[in-house]
Design a protein around this motif. Structure first.
Motif, PDB file in Angstrom:
ATOM      1  N   SER A 137       4.616   0.364  -2.098  1.00 28.92           N
ATOM      2  CA  SER A 137       4.821  -1.079  -2.090  1.00 28.92           C
ATOM      3  C   SER A 137       3.447  -1.739  -2.165  1.00 28.92           C
ATOM      4  O   SER A 137       2.588  -1.418  -1.367  1.00 28.92           O
ATOM      5  N   PRO A 138       3.215  -2.639  -3.077  1.00 29.39           N
ATOM      6  CA  PRO A 138       4.192  -3.370  -3.873  1.00 29.39           C
ATOM      7  C   PRO A 138       4.397  -2.884  -5.314  1.00 29.39           C
ATOM      8  O   PRO A 138       5.181  -3.492  -6.032  1.00 29.39           O
ATOM      9  N   ASP A 139       3.703  -1.784  -5.707  1.00 33.16           N
ATOM     10  CA  ASP A 139       3.803  -1.453  -7.138  1.00 33.16           C
ATOM     11  C   ASP A 139       5.165  -0.894  -7.543  1.00 33.16           C
ATOM     12  O   ASP A 139       5.743  -1.286  -8.559  1.00 33.16           O
ATOM     13  N   LEU A 145      -1.270   3.807  -7.455  1.00 32.41           N
ATOM     14  CA  LEU A 145       0.087   3.284  -7.475  1.00 32.41           C
ATOM     15  C   LEU A 145       0.547   3.277  -6.026  1.00 32.41           C
ATOM     16  O   LEU A 145       0.520   4.319  -5.363  1.00 32.41           O
ATOM     17  N   LEU A 146       0.921   2.122  -5.548  1.00 32.30           N
ATOM     18  CA  LEU A 146       1.362   2.017  -4.161  1.00 32.30           C
ATOM     19  C   LEU A 146       2.880   1.952  -4.114  1.00 32.30           C
ATOM     20  O   LEU A 146       3.513   1.278  -4.931  1.00 32.30           O
ATOM     21  N   LEU A 152       1.850   6.551   0.964  1.00 30.81           N
ATOM     22  CA  LEU A 152       1.848   5.131   0.614  1.00 30.81           C
ATOM     23  C   LEU A 152       1.115   4.888  -0.703  1.00 30.81           C
ATOM     24  O   LEU A 152       1.305   3.866  -1.346  1.00 30.81           O
ATOM     25  N   ARG A 153       0.248   5.820  -1.050  1.00 32.42           N
ATOM     26  CA  ARG A 153      -0.655   5.602  -2.172  1.00 32.42           C
ATOM     27  C   ARG A 153      -0.792   6.878  -2.993  1.00 32.42           C
ATOM     28  O   ARG A 153      -1.053   7.946  -2.444  1.00 32.42           O
ATOM     29  N   ARG A 168      -6.906   0.198  -2.576  1.00 29.58           N
ATOM     30  CA  ARG A 168      -5.819  -0.388  -1.801  1.00 29.58           C
ATOM     31  C   ARG A 168      -5.126   0.664  -0.938  1.00 29.58           C
ATOM     32  O   ARG A 168      -4.842   1.767  -1.391  1.00 29.58           O
ATOM     33  N   LYS A 169      -4.836   0.261   0.304  1.00 29.67           N
ATOM     34  CA  LYS A 169      -4.131   1.162   1.240  1.00 29.67           C
ATOM     35  C   LYS A 169      -4.771   2.544   1.223  1.00 29.67           C
ATOM     36  O   LYS A 169      -4.103   3.563   1.132  1.00 29.67           O
ATOM     37  N   VAL A 208      -2.918   0.590   8.031  1.00 28.98           N
ATOM     38  CA  VAL A 208      -3.346   0.972   6.696  1.00 28.98           C
ATOM     39  C   VAL A 208      -4.285  -0.090   6.148  1.00 28.98           C
ATOM     40  O   VAL A 208      -3.949  -1.279   6.134  1.00 28.98           O
TER      41      VAL A 208
END
Lengths: 128, 184
Positions: free
Chosen positions: A121-123, A118-119, A72-73, B160-161, B169
């Protein structure tokens, strides 16, 4: 310009390396994987400033998310003085999350680093 | 305060001003006090563990995870009974992470703040190789963020996350304290 992904990845390995740049993959509990790019010796500075690293990272990123469906990340730690590497990440769409003081212990030295992420979502996949 | 794992005599850290909290190793005889916070879903909310459901489970957890922990101290009031605990985890050669839990009845009174302040000072004194003490706090755990801010930790950013906690998460706030930082 590159004619194939493979060419770009070879450039990433051979030409982008003067940017000391460590990327890690965060899955489940914190970081359990690394994509590490290690510098090779040799003066490749002739290849700096041409957007090669930016292109290589922007190609690699969707590949990573595609190949590793649970990720995810993506995160990157960049030394504060390494402006060029920070620009690469920013151009690809990484978000700078903060300055981590005395976070990185590399070759016997302790460095402050910026953490970027950088994800998926949402990136990368923004909501419509 | 001893950090030596081979210590036979548990040593006590007395806080200042005296009479507020003290820190000491946990023992099995703390199990009933332990259960007060360990069974509380509100307390467990931002912790990696699920609430404890029985005394047997508590004894097992204390035996397997608390007594074996390289650096964990009960936070005690004047009667020497624990109201929570505080711990230090190694991240790497130069970095440690701090964590703490407190029974809900004692929230909002500055006890965690005092414990964090005491332990932070002690870590840098007893472990001179440590260059950074950090803490990761759930973005929704405002109370815990305030504890660190009151001690003088620097809020460095939101990751984040960053972590999966109990199947969800979470964004986590990163805090740090360096040996050169001033206490508030």
């Amino acid at each position: 310009s590159f004619t194939s992904e493979e060419e770009a990845l070879v450039f990433m390995r051979d030409a982008c390396l003067p940017h000391p740049w460590r990327r890690s993959i965060s899955i489940d509990d914190r970081s359990i994987g690394f994509i590490s790019v290690f510098p090779e010796t040799g003066d490749d500075s002739i290849n700096w400033g041409k957007g090669i690293a930016t292109r290589a990272v922007s190609i690699a990123v969707p590949q990573v998310f595609n190949d590793l469906p649970h990720v995810l990340r993506l995160q990157a730690f960049v030394q504060t003085q390494n402006k060029a590497s920070q620009r690469v990440l920013e151009k690809v769409g990484f978000q700078r999350e903060g300055l981590l003081r005395k976070y990185s212990y590399l070759k016997g030295e302790i460095h402050d680093v910026f953490v970027y992420s950088l994800l998926l979502s949402p990136d990368l996949l923004p909501l419509p | 305060m001893e950090m030596d794992l081979n210590e036979t005599q548990p040593t006590v850290v007395v806080s200042s001003p005296p009479g507020r909290i003290s820190l000491r190793p946990m023992t099995l005889s703390d199990v009933d006090d332990y259960m007060v916070w360990a069974t509380d879903a509100e307390v467990a909310r931002f912790c990696s563990w699920e609430p404890c459901t029985s005394r047997e489970e508590a004894i097992k957890y204390i035996t397997d995870s608390v007594l074996t922990h390289p650096w964990l101290r009960a936070i005690c009031l004047e009667d020497d009974r624990p109201i929570g605990y505080i711990l230090i985890m190694p991240v790497d050669k130069i970095r440690k992470e701090i964590g703490y839990v407190l029974a809900r009845k004692y929230w909002g009174k500055g006890f965690a703040t005092e414990a964090v302040r005491l332990v932070t000072a002690e870590v840098f004194k007893a472990m001179p190789e440590v260059e950074r003490l950090e803490a990761l706090v759930d973005v929704d755990n405002v109370g815990s963020q305030r504890v660190l801010e009151k001690v003088g930790f620097t809020r460095e950013g939101v990751m984040r996350k960053f972590i999966v906690m109990k199947g969800s998460v979470r964004d986590m706030v990163m805090f740090s304290f360096l040996p050169t930082d001033p206490f508030k």
